[in-house]
Design a protein around this motif. Structure first.
Motif, PDB file in Angstrom:
ATOM      1  N   ASP A 106     -19.554 -12.606 -64.970  1.00 27.68           N
ATOM      2  CA  ASP A 106     -18.557 -13.218 -64.534  1.00 27.68           C
ATOM      3  C   ASP A 106     -17.181 -12.315 -64.391  1.00 27.68           C
ATOM      4  O   ASP A 106     -16.822 -12.271 -64.850  1.00 27.68           O
ATOM      5  N   ARG A 155     -13.800 -11.943 -65.488  1.00 32.49           N
ATOM      6  CA  ARG A 155     -13.833 -10.893 -66.551  1.00 32.49           C
ATOM      7  C   ARG A 155     -12.421  -9.252 -66.021  1.00 32.49           C
ATOM      8  O   ARG A 155     -12.520  -8.656 -67.122  1.00 32.49           O
ATOM      9  N   ARG A 205      -5.554  -8.874 -68.476  1.00 32.12           N
ATOM     10  CA  ARG A 205      -4.510  -9.667 -69.329  1.00 32.12           C
ATOM     11  C   ARG A 205      -4.675  -9.489 -70.328  1.00 32.12           C
ATOM     12  O   ARG A 205      -3.877  -9.117 -70.877  1.00 32.12           O
ATOM     13  N   ARG A 238     -20.991 -12.095 -74.249  1.00 32.39           N
ATOM     14  CA  ARG A 238     -19.516 -12.154 -74.756  1.00 32.39           C
ATOM     15  C   ARG A 238     -18.987 -10.641 -73.051  1.00 32.39           C
ATOM     16  O   ARG A 238     -19.960  -9.740 -73.047  1.00 32.39           O
ATOM     17  N   ASP A 239     -17.539 -10.776 -73.789  1.00 34.92           N
ATOM     18  CA  ASP A 239     -17.023 -10.302 -72.302  1.00 34.92           C
ATOM     19  C   ASP A 239     -16.717  -9.097 -72.868  1.00 34.92           C
ATOM     20  O   ASP A 239     -16.661  -7.529 -72.216  1.00 34.92           O
ATOM     21  N   ARG A 242     -10.584 -12.175 -83.326  1.00 34.93           N
ATOM     22  CA  ARG A 242      -9.966 -11.612 -82.682  1.00 34.93           C
ATOM     23  C   ARG A 242      -8.409 -11.675 -83.484  1.00 34.93           C
ATOM     24  O   ARG A 242      -8.028 -10.502 -83.710  1.00 34.93           O
ATOM     25  N   ARG A 295      -9.666 -11.320 -66.437  1.00 36.01           N
ATOM     26  CA  ARG A 295      -9.102 -11.394 -68.566  1.00 36.01           C
ATOM     27  C   ARG A 295      -9.332  -9.565 -68.718  1.00 36.01           C
ATOM     28  O   ARG A 295      -8.044  -9.471 -69.540  1.00 36.01           O
TER      29      ARG A 295
HETATM   30  N1  CTP Z   1     -15.409 -15.436 -72.813  1.00 40.44           N
HETATM   31  C1  CTP Z   1     -16.430 -14.533 -72.739  1.00 40.44           C
HETATM   32  N2  CTP Z   1     -16.085 -14.467 -70.757  1.00 40.44           N
HETATM   33  C2  CTP Z   1     -15.433 -14.971 -70.507  1.00 40.44           C
HETATM   34  C3  CTP Z   1     -14.411 -16.352 -71.233  1.00 40.44           C
HETATM   35  C4  CTP Z   1     -14.939 -15.990 -72.405  1.00 40.44           C
HETATM   36  O1  CTP Z   1     -17.174 -13.653 -73.030  1.00 40.44           O
HETATM   37  N3  CTP Z   1     -14.945 -15.140 -68.818  1.00 40.44           N
HETATM   38  C5  CTP Z   1     -15.766 -15.527 -74.203  1.00 40.44           C
HETATM   39  C6  CTP Z   1     -15.059 -14.153 -75.404  1.00 40.44           C
HETATM   40  O2  CTP Z   1     -16.397 -13.441 -76.288  1.00 40.44           O
HETATM   41  C7  CTP Z   1     -13.823 -14.645 -75.226  1.00 40.44           C
HETATM   42  C8  CTP Z   1     -13.937 -16.985 -76.144  1.00 40.44           C
HETATM   43  O3  CTP Z   1     -15.816 -16.739 -74.965  1.00 40.44           O
HETATM   44  O4  CTP Z   1     -13.167 -14.597 -77.181  1.00 40.44           O
HETATM   45  C9  CTP Z   1     -13.461 -17.441 -76.140  1.00 40.44           C
HETATM   46  O5  CTP Z   1     -12.684 -17.536 -74.517  1.00 40.44           O
HETATM   47  P1  CTP Z   1     -10.927 -18.116 -74.364  1.00 40.44           P
HETATM   48  O6  CTP Z   1     -10.955 -19.618 -75.469  1.00 40.44           O
HETATM   49  O7  CTP Z   1     -11.489 -18.076 -72.969  1.00 40.44           O
HETATM   50  O8  CTP Z   1     -10.372 -16.851 -74.705  1.00 40.44           O
HETATM   51  P2  CTP Z   1     -10.006 -16.319 -76.292  1.00 40.44           P
HETATM   52  O9  CTP Z   1     -10.552 -15.001 -76.327  1.00 40.44           O
HETATM   53  O10 CTP Z   1      -9.803 -17.358 -77.492  1.00 40.44           O
HETATM   54  O11 CTP Z   1      -8.238 -15.869 -75.895  1.00 40.44           O
HETATM   55  P3  CTP Z   1      -6.905 -16.643 -75.066  1.00 40.44           P
HETATM   56  O12 CTP Z   1      -7.344 -17.776 -75.520  1.00 40.44           O
HETATM   57  O13 CTP Z   1      -6.326 -15.913 -75.182  1.00 40.44           O
HETATM   58  O14 CTP Z   1      -7.710 -17.152 -73.548  1.00 40.44           O
END
Ligand code: CTP
Length: 490
Positions: free
Chosen positions: A186, A189, A195, A139-140, A54, A192
């Motif tokens: 979850d 999210r 955010r 995924r989220d 992303r 998130r």
């Molecule tokens: N993910 C998800 N649900 C969550 C947390 C994470 O589906 N509650 C998935 C998403 O695909 C996310 C990936 O796990 O992209 C990695 O999560 P994380 O490292 O927390 O977030 P990032 O997307 O990498 O972004 P950031 O580092 O800004 O938190």
């Protein structure tokens, strides 16, 4: 095995040619080539996925890489570590089925592709091995589902079953599946989404936003630390008010920070009304954020009027008033800090409390400016004077630009005067010259209340400008006050 370095034709294709170039460069990295080569050896499919992809599309470089492999993610991590550097340690999280390694500043997390199913009372899923599709689907948000293949025969192939690339281009946060399902799975999210929208300045798709509002109470099963982490990220964004507007609109704020939600609303009695303190707080927050990235100064902006709803009064003559909200606000801060699991040390909690308590003081000096009042402000604000000024300037919000200019000009005068007194009297880091020990020796006292009273009297005299903070004057004053107090005690 040596670290692989291959030049490959990449199959990713973001619309923006600069983004494409960036991704090509990012993907043509020895670390990713090595992961692909090791996966080939193990006959596993490996993909880089989630935030790294992303952010690559958005031209936001990141050193956190998530790898998903169809098969044993822990084994892949161990083998990759061994081929990068045979002393490299892999940290495994058996409960989550993930493994992590740190290599030259890169943090790489490995997970086997999985299906997850959730039960309503817990946020811990039961996990089953799955395909890449299953993994993307769990995924989220669509923008976090993009996967790029690292195996040699398809290196750089983008797999985007949920049109995440299009949502990235259009600036949309949307869940890949039924949003009610994604958020119930979850609930973190829910925050998130806000955010990401705030950090990236994206919109949240209507259906997704509606679902967030519907399931907001599920946030109660999430640990406060994780919610707070997201809130910090919202506050650290370029325009944090956007995130708080979304939190308010979806009524999530009522669940996670009711005192702030309570600021909203305007009362009107006849011709009397007051401003909406929620909107005002957000304006102050954005004003502070435009000048400072200090996280706790931004929080101080959020807290500065927090006690207004509790101190609101109406009188037919004067209209609405919020008398004492700065003092009550400073008293409310510790309990909210504890609930939010913020640090409760003097440097952070004490700092925010101080700014809340003093936020009206500089402006009050416009009308009644004595050197004594200025010295008191300097003494109480100490090293946080600049931050206090910044908050006070940010607090000047009015729709009328003439009024704003007038208030700011008044404020300039106060600031100049304060700095002038400080240059003369050096009160800011006032250290009493007369110690308790000296008082005890002079009056032959054992430790007692009178010593504190004498010290306090000397401090007051310095702040009022009766004496200078110099040894001789302070000593003589101590002598005078000490004798008076001790005579009274006899
Ligand atoms: N993910 C998800 N649900 C969550 C947390 C994470 O589906 N509650 C998935 C998403 O695909 C996310 C990936 O796990 O992209 C990695 O999560 P994380 O490292 O927390 O977030 P990032 O997307 O990498 O972004 P950031 O580092 O800004 O938190």
């Amino acid at each position: 095995m040596k670290i692989a370095k291959k030049s490959t034709t990449l199959a990713v294709s973001p619309a923006d040619p600069c983004a494409l170039q960036k991704i090509v460069t990012l993907l043509d990295h020895p670390l990713l080539h090595t992961i692909g080569a090791v996966a080939d050896d193990l006959q596993l499919q490996a993909y880089v996925v989630g935030g790294f992809v992303r952010d690559a599309f958005l031209n936001r470089p990141s050193k956190d890489i998530d790898i998903v492999c169809v098969g044993d993610g822990m084994l892949l991590a161990q083998r990759v570590a061994a081929s990068l550097d045979n002393k490299l340690e892999v940290t495994t999280f058996k409960t989550f089925g993930t493994a992590m390694l740190n290599w030259k500043g890169w943090v790489v997390e490995f997970v086997g592709a999985r299906k997850e199913s959730y039960c309503i009372t817990s946020r811990h899923p039961s996990v089953l091995p799955g395909t890449l599709d299953d993994d993307q689907m769990r995924r989220d948000f669509t923008i976090n589902t993009l996967a790029i293949c690292l195996n040699q025969n398809q290196y750089g192939l983008l797999l985007d079953p949920f049109n995440g690339q299009k949502d990235l281009e259009n600036g949309i946060i949307k869940t890949p599946c039924d949003p009610l399902q994604t958020f119930s799975d979850d609930p973190l999210r829910i925050i998130r989404a806000i955010r990401f929208a705030t950090q990236l300045n994206f919109n949240i798709a209507e259906e997704t936003l509606g679902a967030m509002a519907m399931v907001r109470n599920r946030l109660k099963i999430i640990s406060q630390e994780r919610i707070t982490e997201e809130l910090h990220k919202i506050i650290a964004a370029h325009k944090p008010s956007y995130g708080f507007q979304l939190l308010f609109k979806t009524k999530i704020l009522e669940v996670i920070f009711p005192e702030m939600a309570n600021l909203a609303g305007r009362d009107q009695v006849g011709t009397h009304s007051h401003k909406d303190n929620f909107i005002h707080t957000l304006e102050v927050l954005d004003n502070v954020s435009a000048s400072s990235s200090k996280l706790w100064l931004r929080w101080a902006a959020i807290f500065h009027d927090i006690a207004k709803p509790l101190t609101k009064q109406f009188s037919p003559k004067q209209g609405f008033s919020f008398h004492g909200h700065e003092d009550l606000g400073a008293k409310m801060v510790p309990q909210i800090f504890r609930r939010m699991k913020f640090p409760t040390n003097k440097e952070i909690l004490g700092y925010v409390q101080k700014l809340v308590k003093l936020h009206l003081r500089p402006i009050a000096l416009v009308e009644q400016v004595t050197d004594g009042a200025i010295r008191r402000l300097l003494y109480e604000s100490g090293d946080d004077l600049e931050d206090l000024f910044l908050l006070c300037r940010a607090d000047i919000t009015s729709k009328n630009p003439i009024k704003v200019a007038q208030y700011l000009a008044n404020f300039d005068r106060v600031e100049a005067k304060v700095l002038d007194v400080e240059a003369r009297d050096k009160i800011r880091n006032f250290q009493p010259i007369i110690t308790g020990e000296l008082i005890m020796n002079t009056f032959h006292l054992k430790p007692c209340k009178t010593i504190g009273l004498i010290k306090q009297a000397i401090k007051e005299a310095v702040l009022e400008g009766k004496i200078k903070n110099e040894y001789e004057e302070a000593f003589n004053y101590m002598y005078l006050v000490g004798n008076q107090l001790l005579a009274k005690e006899e």
